[in-house]
Design a protein around this motif. Structure first.
Motif, short mmCIF file in Angstrom:
data_model
loop_
_atom_site.label_atom_id
_atom_site.label_comp_id
_atom_site.label_asym_id
_atom_site.label_seq_id
_atom_site.Cartn_x
_atom_site.Cartn_y
_atom_site.Cartn_z
N LEU A 1 0.94 -1.12 -0.02
CA LEU A 1 0.01 -0.07 -0.15
C LEU A 1 0.83 1.20 -0.05
N ALA A 2 0.63 2.29 -0.51
CA ALA A 2 1.18 3.40 -0.66
C ALA A 2 0.31 4.67 -0.12
N SER A 3 0.85 5.53 0.82
CA SER A 3 0.29 6.45 1.11
C SER A 3 0.82 7.94 0.96
N ALA A 4 0.11 8.91 0.67
CA ALA A 4 0.45 10.05 0.62
C ALA A 4 0.40 10.91 1.99
N VAL B 1 -1.26 9.34 -4.63
CA VAL B 1 -0.06 8.48 -5.27
C VAL B 1 -1.02 7.25 -6.03
N ALA B 2 -0.43 6.88 -7.37
CA ALA B 2 -0.72 5.86 -7.92
C ALA B 2 0.30 4.87 -8.54
N PHE B 3 0.19 3.55 -8.35
CA PHE B 3 1.04 2.42 -9.02
C PHE B 3 0.84 2.39 -10.69
N ARG B 4 1.99 2.08 -11.06
CA ARG B 4 1.96 1.72 -12.53
C ARG B 4 1.43 0.15 -12.51
N PRO B 5 0.73 -0.37 -13.61
CA PRO B 5 0.09 -1.60 -13.51
C PRO B 5 1.04 -2.73 -13.23
N ASP B 6 2.33 -2.68 -13.41
CA ASP B 6 3.33 -3.71 -12.83
C ASP B 6 3.76 -3.63 -11.51
N ASN B 7 3.44 -2.69 -10.84
CA ASN B 7 3.71 -2.28 -9.57
C ASN B 7 5.21 -2.01 -9.24
N LYS B 8 5.76 -1.49 -10.43
CA LYS B 8 7.46 -1.40 -10.12
C LYS B 8 7.67 -0.01 -10.04
N MET B 9 6.79 0.90 -10.51
CA MET B 9 6.88 2.32 -10.27
C MET B 9 5.55 2.74 -9.52
N LEU B 10 5.98 3.93 -8.85
CA LEU B 10 4.80 4.83 -8.08
C LEU B 10 5.00 6.06 -8.57
N ALA B 11 3.89 6.75 -8.82
CA ALA B 11 3.69 8.09 -9.13
C ALA B 11 3.21 8.87 -7.81
N SER B 12 3.59 10.09 -7.46
CA SER B 12 3.10 10.90 -6.47
C SER B 12 3.07 12.28 -6.88
N ALA B 13 1.85 13.04 -6.55
CA ALA B 13 1.50 14.26 -6.67
C ALA B 13 1.65 15.16 -5.61
N SER B 14 2.03 16.29 -5.73
CA SER B 14 2.21 17.30 -4.54
C SER B 14 1.57 18.76 -4.91
N TRP B 15 1.41 19.35 -3.67
CA TRP B 15 0.84 20.55 -3.84
C TRP B 15 1.92 21.35 -4.35
N ASP B 16 3.24 21.01 -4.40
CA ASP B 16 4.26 22.02 -4.69
C ASP B 16 4.29 21.90 -6.36
N THR C 1 4.37 19.14 -8.52
CA THR C 1 5.34 18.39 -9.07
C THR C 1 4.79 16.78 -9.05
N VAL C 2 5.20 16.03 -9.93
CA VAL C 2 4.83 14.60 -9.92
C VAL C 2 6.16 14.06 -9.81
N TRP C 3 6.15 13.04 -9.00
CA TRP C 3 7.69 12.18 -8.89
C TRP C 3 7.24 10.92 -9.26
N LEU C 4 8.10 10.23 -10.04
CA LEU C 4 8.23 8.66 -10.29
C LEU C 4 9.05 8.03 -9.44
N TRP C 5 8.57 7.15 -8.68
CA TRP C 5 9.50 6.51 -7.76
C TRP C 5 9.71 4.92 -8.29
N ASP C 6 10.95 4.34 -8.30
CA ASP C 6 11.17 3.07 -8.65
C ASP C 6 11.01 2.31 -7.42
N ILE C 7 9.93 1.50 -7.33
CA ILE C 7 9.85 0.87 -5.97
C ILE C 7 10.00 -0.75 -6.21
N ASP C 8 10.87 -0.88 -7.30
CA ASP C 8 11.10 -2.55 -7.39
C ASP C 8 12.43 -2.71 -6.68
N PRO C 9 12.35 -3.49 -5.64
CA PRO C 9 13.56 -3.70 -5.01
C PRO C 9 14.40 -4.66 -5.68
N SER C 10 14.18 -5.30 -6.60
CA SER C 10 15.28 -6.14 -7.67
C SER C 10 16.11 -4.96 -8.53
#
Length: 107
Positions: free
Chosen positions: A2-5, A36-51, A53-62
């Motif tokens: 689960l991802a939380s903003a 926040v929103a997961f990419r369908p393959d669950n390897k990336m996460l997007a987060s949007a902010s009041w600043d 900006t949108v950040w893309l996070w690599d959340i794939d431990p491998s």
């Protein structure tokens, strides 16, 4: 997973079963994180902010593991592994030719 903003400008990843955080909070935004929103393959996460900006996070431990040795030029300690990779992922050397990190299994 689960991802939380958060209002504290972070994004957090959670293990749903244990209700525990998976990694340290993801930081980079300079204002409230609104969604926040997961990419369908669950390897990336997007987060949007009041600043605004949108950040893309690599959340794939491998993919993290593949980059560790070239970046650190050493193996993580067991404490670092638990903090950055998670307690639910078994420790392994990311630099096989180098000694294990402090507190890590010798195997």
């Amino acid at each position: 997973m689960l991802a939380s903003a958060s209002w504290d400008q972070t994004v957090r990843l959670w293990d749903v079963a244990s209700r525990q955080p998976l990694v340290v909070p993801l930081r980079g935004h300079t204002n409230y994180v609104l969604g926040v929103a997961f990419r369908p393959d669950n390897k990336m996460l997007a987060s949007a902010s009041w600043d605004q900006t949108v950040w893309l996070w690599d959340i794939d431990p491998s993919s993290w593991l593949a980059r560790l040795c070239p970046l650190a030029n050493r193996n993580l300690s067991l404490a670092e592994w638990h903090q950055y990779i998670g307690i639910n992922v078994p420790y392994r050397r990311t630099c096989p030719a180098l000694p294990p990190g402090k507190g890590a299994p010798v195997r």
